[in-house]
Design a protein around this motif. Structure first.
Motif, PDB file in Angstrom:
ATOM      1  N   PRO A   1       5.470  -0.252   8.104  1.00 26.14           N
ATOM      2  CA  PRO A   1       5.355  -0.868   6.734  1.00 26.14           C
ATOM      3  C   PRO A   1       5.193   0.039   5.665  1.00 26.14           C
ATOM      4  N   ILE A   2       4.193   1.000   5.764  1.00 27.51           N
ATOM      5  CA  ILE A   2       3.515   1.940   4.786  1.00 27.51           C
ATOM      6  C   ILE A   2       4.753   2.713   4.325  1.00 27.51           C
ATOM      7  N   VAL A   3       5.192   3.272   5.693  1.00 25.94           N
ATOM      8  CA  VAL A   3       6.739   4.226   5.197  1.00 25.94           C
ATOM      9  C   VAL A   3       7.842   3.452   4.630  1.00 25.94           C
ATOM     10  N   ALA A   4       8.153   2.178   4.804  1.00 25.53           N
ATOM     11  CA  ALA A   4       8.835   1.358   4.102  1.00 25.53           C
ATOM     12  C   ALA A   4       8.735   1.307   2.725  1.00 25.53           C
ATOM     13  N   GLY A   5       7.332   1.241   2.290  1.00 25.34           N
ATOM     14  CA  GLY A   5       7.047   1.190   0.939  1.00 25.34           C
ATOM     15  C   GLY A   5       7.089   2.653   0.396  1.00 25.34           C
TER      16      GLY A   5
ATOM     17  N   MET B   1      11.985   0.858   0.014  1.00 20.98           N
ATOM     18  CA  MET B   1      12.799  -0.119   0.797  1.00 20.98           C
ATOM     19  C   MET B   1      12.997  -1.280  -0.149  1.00 20.98           C
ATOM     20  N   ASP B   2      14.135  -2.104  -0.181  1.00 16.89           N
ATOM     21  CA  ASP B   2      14.382  -3.085  -1.276  1.00 16.89           C
ATOM     22  C   ASP B   2      13.391  -4.191  -0.535  1.00 16.89           C
TER      23      ASP B   2
ATOM     24  N   PHE C   1       0.845  -1.226  -0.143  1.00 18.79           N
ATOM     25  CA  PHE C   1       0.099  -0.049  -0.057  1.00 18.79           C
ATOM     26  C   PHE C   1       0.930   1.220  -0.013  1.00 18.79           C
ATOM     27  N   GLY C   2       1.949   1.277   0.672  1.00 19.01           N
ATOM     28  CA  GLY C   2       2.929   2.343   0.922  1.00 19.01           C
ATOM     29  C   GLY C   2       3.568   2.735  -0.540  1.00 19.01           C
ATOM     30  N   ARG C   3       3.884   1.733  -1.239  1.00 18.01           N
ATOM     31  CA  ARG C   3       4.448   1.737  -2.625  1.00 18.01           C
ATOM     32  C   ARG C   3       3.572   2.379  -3.423  1.00 18.01           C
ATOM     33  N   LYS C   4       2.237   1.895  -3.523  1.00 19.22           N
ATOM     34  CA  LYS C   4       1.181   2.393  -4.409  1.00 19.22           C
ATOM     35  C   LYS C   4       0.565   3.672  -4.101  1.00 19.22           C
TER      36      LYS C   4
END
Length: 230
Positions: A144-148, A152-153, A93-96
Protein backbone atom coordinates in the motif's frame (compact mmCIF):
# COMPACT_ATOMS: atom_id res chain seq x y z
CA UNK A 1 -3.84 -13.57 30.95
CA UNK A 2 -0.82 -14.69 28.97
CA UNK A 3 2.59 -13.30 30.01
CA UNK A 4 5.57 -12.53 27.80
CA UNK A 5 8.34 -15.08 28.37
CA UNK A 6 10.59 -15.01 25.30
CA UNK A 7 10.96 -13.42 21.86
CA UNK A 8 9.45 -16.58 20.39
CA UNK A 9 6.11 -15.44 21.82
CA UNK A 10 6.10 -12.53 19.36
CA UNK A 11 5.87 -15.02 16.48
CA UNK A 12 3.21 -17.15 18.16
CA UNK A 13 -0.34 -16.05 17.23
CA UNK A 14 -1.85 -17.94 20.16
CA UNK A 15 0.15 -15.68 22.49
CA UNK A 16 -1.58 -12.57 21.12
CA UNK A 17 -5.01 -14.19 21.25
CA UNK A 18 -4.64 -15.17 24.89
CA UNK A 19 -2.89 -11.93 25.89
CA UNK A 20 -5.18 -9.36 24.27
CA UNK A 21 -7.93 -11.18 22.43
CA UNK A 22 -10.22 -9.40 20.00
CA UNK A 23 -8.84 -5.87 20.24
CA UNK A 24 -5.18 -6.86 20.07
CA UNK A 25 -5.91 -8.99 17.00
CA UNK A 26 -7.51 -6.00 15.28
CA UNK A 27 -4.57 -3.78 16.19
CA UNK A 28 -2.04 -6.28 14.83
CA UNK A 29 -3.95 -6.61 11.55
CA UNK A 30 -4.05 -2.81 11.28
CA UNK A 31 -0.37 -2.43 12.25
CA UNK A 32 0.81 -4.92 9.62
CA UNK A 33 -0.04 -2.40 6.90
CA UNK A 34 -1.00 0.82 8.69
CA UNK A 35 2.31 0.95 10.55
CA UNK A 36 5.05 -0.28 8.24
CA UNK A 37 7.03 -1.51 11.25
CA UNK A 38 4.49 -4.32 11.58
CA UNK A 39 6.00 -6.54 8.89
CA UNK A 40 7.38 -8.96 11.51
CA UNK A 41 4.01 -9.56 13.15
CA UNK A 42 2.13 -12.81 12.46
CA UNK A 43 -0.61 -12.23 9.89
CA UNK A 44 -1.89 -15.31 8.09
CA UNK A 45 -1.23 -17.65 11.00
CA UNK A 46 -2.90 -15.20 13.40
CA UNK A 47 -6.07 -15.18 11.32
CA UNK A 48 -6.14 -18.95 10.92
CA UNK A 49 -5.65 -19.57 14.65
CA UNK A 50 -8.16 -16.80 15.45
CA UNK A 51 -10.66 -18.74 13.35
CA UNK A 52 -10.11 -21.78 15.56
CA UNK A 53 -10.85 -19.63 18.63
CA UNK A 54 -13.49 -17.48 16.90
CA UNK A 55 -16.42 -18.18 19.21
CA UNK A 56 -14.33 -17.74 22.36
CA UNK A 57 -12.81 -14.47 21.05
CA UNK A 58 -16.18 -12.94 20.19
CA UNK A 59 -17.78 -14.16 23.43
CA UNK A 60 -15.05 -12.63 25.61
CA UNK A 61 -15.08 -9.28 23.79
CA UNK A 62 -18.57 -8.30 22.68
CA UNK A 63 -20.59 -11.35 23.71
CA UNK A 64 -21.56 -14.37 21.65
CA UNK A 65 -24.70 -14.28 19.51
CA UNK A 66 -25.27 -17.96 20.21
CA UNK A 67 -24.82 -18.71 16.53
CA UNK A 68 -21.51 -20.28 15.50
CA UNK A 69 -21.62 -18.99 11.92
CA UNK A 70 -22.63 -15.47 12.96
CA UNK A 71 -19.87 -15.22 15.58
CA UNK A 72 -17.28 -16.29 13.02
CA UNK A 73 -18.67 -13.82 10.48
CA UNK A 74 -18.51 -10.98 13.01
CA UNK A 75 -14.86 -11.73 13.74
CA UNK A 76 -13.94 -11.99 10.05
CA UNK A 77 -15.81 -8.76 9.25
CA UNK A 78 -14.09 -6.77 12.02
CA UNK A 79 -10.69 -8.05 10.92
CA UNK A 80 -11.50 -7.08 7.32
CA UNK A 81 -12.34 -3.53 8.45
CA UNK A 82 -9.07 -3.29 10.42
CA UNK A 83 -7.17 -4.54 7.36
CA UNK A 84 -8.90 -2.02 5.08
CA UNK A 85 -8.10 0.89 7.41
CA UNK A 86 -4.49 -0.28 7.75
CA UNK A 87 -3.99 -0.35 3.99
CA UNK A 88 -5.57 3.08 3.58
CA UNK A 89 -3.20 4.53 6.16
CA UNK A 90 -0.26 2.87 4.37
CA UNK A 91 -1.44 4.30 1.05
CA UNK A 92 -1.80 7.78 2.53
CA UNK A 93 1.66 7.52 4.06
CA UNK A 94 3.08 6.47 0.70
CA UNK A 95 1.59 9.51 -1.05
CA UNK A 96 2.83 11.90 1.61
CA UNK A 97 6.24 10.60 2.62
CA UNK A 98 6.97 7.49 0.57
CA UNK A 99 9.78 8.74 -1.71
CA UNK A 100 11.84 9.81 1.31
CA UNK A 101 11.82 6.22 2.59
CA UNK A 102 14.23 5.21 -0.17
CA UNK A 103 16.79 7.54 1.39
CA UNK A 104 16.24 6.23 4.90
CA UNK A 105 18.87 4.04 6.53
CA UNK A 106 17.99 0.45 7.42
CA UNK A 107 17.04 -0.30 11.01
CA UNK A 108 15.55 -3.18 12.98
CA UNK A 109 12.03 -2.03 12.13
CA UNK A 110 12.69 -0.87 8.58
CA UNK A 111 14.44 -2.65 5.72
CA UNK A 112 14.73 -0.85 2.38
CA UNK A 113 14.89 -4.18 0.54
CA UNK A 114 11.33 -4.98 1.63
CA UNK A 115 10.09 -1.74 0.12
CA UNK A 116 11.84 -2.60 -3.13
CA UNK A 117 10.37 -6.13 -3.13
CA UNK A 118 6.90 -4.63 -2.78
CA UNK A 119 7.61 -2.20 -5.64
CA UNK A 120 8.76 -5.03 -7.93
CA UNK A 121 5.69 -7.07 -6.99
CA UNK A 122 3.44 -4.09 -7.70
CA UNK A 123 5.08 -3.42 -11.05
CA UNK A 124 4.78 -7.07 -12.08
CA UNK A 125 1.15 -7.59 -11.13
CA UNK A 126 -0.31 -4.11 -11.50
CA UNK A 127 -3.49 -3.21 -9.66
CA UNK A 128 -4.08 -6.85 -8.70
CA UNK A 129 -1.00 -6.57 -6.50
CA UNK A 130 -3.10 -4.86 -3.83
CA UNK A 131 -5.36 -7.93 -3.66
CA UNK A 132 -2.64 -10.55 -4.08
CA UNK A 133 -0.28 -8.91 -1.58
CA UNK A 134 -2.76 -9.63 1.22
CA UNK A 135 -1.66 -13.24 1.14
CA UNK A 136 2.10 -12.57 1.16
CA UNK A 137 3.96 -11.72 4.39
CA UNK A 138 6.16 -8.59 4.29
CA UNK A 139 4.90 -7.69 0.79
CA UNK A 140 1.45 -6.83 2.15
CA UNK A 141 3.07 -4.40 4.59
CA UNK A 142 4.79 -2.32 1.93
CA UNK A 143 2.51 -2.69 -1.11
CA UNK A 144 0.00 0.00 0.00
CA UNK A 145 2.91 2.38 0.60
CA UNK A 146 4.23 1.69 -2.91
CA UNK A 147 0.72 2.17 -4.32
CA UNK A 148 0.73 5.61 -2.71
CA UNK A 149 4.20 6.41 -4.01
CA UNK A 150 3.25 5.61 -7.62
CA UNK A 151 0.00 7.59 -7.20
CA UNK A 152 -2.39 4.73 -7.88
CA UNK A 153 -5.93 6.03 -8.37
CA UNK A 154 -7.58 6.42 -4.96
CA UNK A 155 -10.88 4.81 -5.93
CA UNK A 156 -9.17 1.89 -7.64
CA UNK A 157 -6.94 1.34 -4.63
CA UNK A 158 -9.91 1.46 -2.25
CA UNK A 159 -11.82 -1.09 -4.34
CA UNK A 160 -8.87 -3.51 -4.51
CA UNK A 161 -8.16 -2.89 -0.85
CA UNK A 162 -11.70 -3.87 0.19
CA UNK A 163 -11.74 -6.96 -2.06
CA UNK A 164 -8.34 -8.13 -0.83
CA UNK A 165 -9.14 -7.55 2.84
CA UNK A 166 -12.45 -9.42 2.67
CA UNK A 167 -10.97 -12.37 0.76
CA UNK A 168 -7.99 -12.56 3.13
CA UNK A 169 -9.89 -12.30 6.40
CA UNK A 170 -12.86 -14.49 5.51
CA UNK A 171 -10.84 -17.26 3.82
CA UNK A 172 -8.37 -17.67 6.69
CA UNK A 173 -10.83 -17.16 9.57
CA UNK A 174 -13.38 -19.58 8.12
CA UNK A 175 -10.67 -22.08 7.13
CA UNK A 176 -9.33 -22.16 10.68
CA UNK A 177 -12.76 -22.37 12.25
CA UNK A 178 -14.31 -25.07 10.09
CA UNK A 179 -11.18 -27.16 9.52
CA UNK A 180 -10.90 -27.40 13.30
CA UNK A 181 -14.48 -28.65 13.47
CA UNK A 182 -13.91 -31.05 10.58
CA UNK A 183 -10.81 -32.60 12.12
CA UNK A 184 -12.53 -33.04 15.48
CA UNK A 185 -15.68 -34.60 14.02
CA UNK A 186 -14.05 -36.77 11.34
CA UNK A 187 -10.67 -37.68 12.81
CA UNK A 188 -11.01 -36.83 16.53
CA UNK A 189 -8.02 -34.46 16.15
CA UNK A 190 -8.05 -31.15 17.99
CA UNK A 191 -6.07 -28.61 15.95
CA UNK A 192 -5.47 -26.58 19.12
CA UNK A 193 -3.09 -29.34 20.23
CA UNK A 194 -1.05 -29.02 17.02
CA UNK A 195 -0.79 -25.24 16.60
CA UNK A 196 3.01 -25.16 16.29
CA UNK A 197 2.89 -27.52 13.31
CA UNK A 198 -0.01 -25.63 11.75
CA UNK A 199 1.79 -22.30 12.11
CA UNK A 200 4.93 -23.77 10.55
CA UNK A 201 2.96 -25.09 7.56
CA UNK A 202 1.22 -21.73 7.05
CA UNK A 203 4.53 -19.85 7.22
CA UNK A 204 6.09 -22.22 4.68
CA UNK A 205 3.14 -21.93 2.29
CA UNK A 206 2.93 -18.13 2.47
CA UNK A 207 6.67 -17.53 2.19
CA UNK A 208 7.26 -20.02 -0.63
CA UNK A 209 6.36 -17.52 -3.40
CA UNK A 210 8.85 -15.02 -1.97
CA UNK A 211 11.58 -17.65 -1.70
CA UNK A 212 10.97 -18.81 -5.28
CA UNK A 213 11.03 -15.21 -6.53
CA UNK A 214 14.33 -14.64 -4.76
CA UNK A 215 16.01 -17.69 -6.32
CA UNK A 216 14.62 -17.02 -9.79
CA UNK A 217 15.73 -13.40 -9.70
CA UNK A 218 18.98 -13.61 -7.75
CA UNK A 219 21.09 -13.37 -10.92
CA UNK A 220 19.12 -10.46 -12.29
CA UNK A 221 19.98 -6.82 -11.81
CA UNK A 222 16.65 -4.94 -11.61
CA UNK A 223 16.91 -1.46 -13.05
CA UNK A 224 14.91 0.31 -10.39
CA UNK A 225 15.78 3.86 -9.51
CA UNK A 226 14.52 4.68 -6.01
CA UNK A 227 14.74 8.37 -6.80
CA UNK A 228 12.22 7.84 -9.58
CA UNK A 229 9.98 4.91 -8.50
CA UNK A 230 7.50 5.46 -11.31
Amino acid sequence: MEHFESWRDLLNPEFYIKMGGFWLILFIVFAETGLFVGFFLPGDSLLFVSGIYAVEIVNESIGSTGNDLLDTTILASCIAVAAIIGNQVGYWFGRKAGPSLYKREDSFFFKKKYLKQAHDFFEQHGALAVIMARFLPVVRTFTPIVAGIVNMDRRKFLFDNVVGAVLWSFSLIFAGHYLDKLFIEQFDIDLKAHLELIILVIVLITTLPLVMKFFFNKHKDPDFDPQNPE
